[in-house]
Design a protein around this motif. Sequence first.
Motif, PDB file in Angstrom:
ATOM      1  N   THR A  15      -0.974   1.356  -5.769  1.00  0.00           N
ATOM      2  CA  THR A  15      -1.384   1.187  -4.374  1.00  0.00           C
ATOM      3  C   THR A  15      -2.387   2.264  -3.985  1.00  0.00           C
ATOM      4  O   THR A  15      -3.397   1.987  -3.341  1.00  0.00           O
ATOM      5  CB  THR A  15      -0.153   1.258  -3.444  1.00  0.00           C
ATOM      6  N   VAL A 106       2.935   0.409   7.981  1.00  0.00           N
ATOM      7  CA  VAL A 106       3.890   0.937   7.010  1.00  0.00           C
ATOM      8  C   VAL A 106       5.104   0.013   6.916  1.00  0.00           C
ATOM      9  O   VAL A 106       5.589  -0.288   5.824  1.00  0.00           O
ATOM     10  CB  VAL A 106       4.314   2.369   7.402  1.00  0.00           C
ATOM     11  N   SER A 107       5.590  -0.462   8.060  1.00  0.00           N
ATOM     12  CA  SER A 107       6.762  -1.343   8.060  1.00  0.00           C
ATOM     13  C   SER A 107       6.481  -2.653   7.342  1.00  0.00           C
ATOM     14  O   SER A 107       7.283  -3.117   6.527  1.00  0.00           O
ATOM     15  CB  SER A 107       7.199  -1.632   9.502  1.00  0.00           C
ATOM     16  N   ILE A 109       4.084  -3.481   5.098  1.00  0.00           N
ATOM     17  CA  ILE A 109       3.818  -3.351   3.667  1.00  0.00           C
ATOM     18  C   ILE A 109       5.072  -2.907   2.915  1.00  0.00           C
ATOM     19  O   ILE A 109       5.314  -3.344   1.786  1.00  0.00           O
ATOM     20  CB  ILE A 109       2.651  -2.376   3.418  1.00  0.00           C
ATOM     21  N   THR A 110       5.887  -2.051   3.534  1.00  0.00           N
ATOM     22  CA  THR A 110       7.152  -1.664   2.915  1.00  0.00           C
ATOM     23  C   THR A 110       8.036  -2.881   2.697  1.00  0.00           C
ATOM     24  O   THR A 110       8.720  -3.011   1.674  1.00  0.00           O
ATOM     25  CB  THR A 110       7.880  -0.626   3.781  1.00  0.00           C
ATOM     26  N   ASN A 113       6.990  -4.479  -0.422  1.00  0.00           N
ATOM     27  CA  ASN A 113       7.191  -3.675  -1.622  1.00  0.00           C
ATOM     28  C   ASN A 113       8.646  -3.564  -2.049  1.00  0.00           C
ATOM     29  O   ASN A 113       8.927  -3.212  -3.194  1.00  0.00           O
ATOM     30  CB  ASN A 113       6.611  -2.268  -1.414  1.00  0.00           C
ATOM     31  N   ASN A 143      -0.604  -4.507  -6.373  1.00  0.00           N
ATOM     32  CA  ASN A 143      -0.586  -3.395  -5.430  1.00  0.00           C
ATOM     33  C   ASN A 143      -1.966  -2.788  -5.194  1.00  0.00           C
ATOM     34  O   ASN A 143      -2.236  -2.277  -4.105  1.00  0.00           O
ATOM     35  CB  ASN A 143       0.361  -2.296  -5.927  1.00  0.00           C
ATOM     36  N   VAL A 150      -5.053  -2.393   2.942  1.00  0.00           N
ATOM     37  CA  VAL A 150      -4.357  -1.630   3.978  1.00  0.00           C
ATOM     38  C   VAL A 150      -5.220  -0.458   4.431  1.00  0.00           C
ATOM     39  O   VAL A 150      -5.384  -0.219   5.635  1.00  0.00           O
ATOM     40  CB  VAL A 150      -2.998  -1.133   3.459  1.00  0.00           C
ATOM     41  N   THR A 171       2.811   3.692   1.181  1.00  0.00           N
ATOM     42  CA  THR A 171       3.498   2.401   1.326  1.00  0.00           C
ATOM     43  C   THR A 171       4.054   1.897   0.003  1.00  0.00           C
ATOM     44  O   THR A 171       5.008   1.104  -0.010  1.00  0.00           O
ATOM     45  CB  THR A 171       2.550   1.330   1.909  1.00  0.00           C
TER      46      THR A 171
END
Length: 243
Positions: A15, A106-107, A109-110, A113, A143, A150, A171
């Motif tokens: 990433t 962040v939320s 993409i997390t 992942n 990624n 992102v 992330t």
Amino acid sequence: MSQVLIGSVLAAMSTGVGALPILFLKNTLTHRWRDTLLAFTAGIMMAAATMSLIPEALSYGGFVPLGIGLLLGVITLTLLERSIPHIDLEHNRKGIAFDQKAMLIVSAITLHNIPEGLSVGVSYASDAADTGNLIAFAIGLQNAPEGFLVALFLMNQRITKWKAFIVATLTGAVEIPMALLGFYLTSVVSSLVPYGLAFAAGAMLYIIYKELIPESHGDGNETTSTYSFIVGLLFMIFLTQIF
């Protein structure tokens, strides 16, 4: 354990590698190029799910564990997505305050992942060691453009290049503990292996059809994206034949 740790770290850090060019980019990419990248990674993930994860799940447990695990992967991702705000990386042109936007990025993409990390860990828990390496490679390839997109999106929100690069890199870090968790669970309870492999396949198929393909078709680049998807699919099949 060392192999899954190395594989998960390399997949997660892809990433950041993908986000690295943002530091040297002067102008933003066209929608055509971004759609092409998304479709290419969709093809890679499709091949990894259908040519590796699903056959492995069938060989370990048959159709019933495959069906249960795959549906659980799809349902889990559906529930997660409903509880965490989704960010449209390609088509949102409205500026939002930095702190709020960064947290949402962040939320979102997390969320994607988490199953990717589990996919890597579960794949290493199977007897076929090459499956783990192949899935880690596929996730890493997916990624890289994700990290770039992102970072590019954050930069377009008037965030500095370095901050965008750092946020995009972080992330992917969640994949490392998720991979270790998936590996530990399926190693301790060997009967979970076919369910885990199928769960990973279901999660990947959900991301492909729900996220990557619609995003790549959102700006009138359907034909280009379709060809890119096929090339990504063939590329991953070629790799499976080599390794």
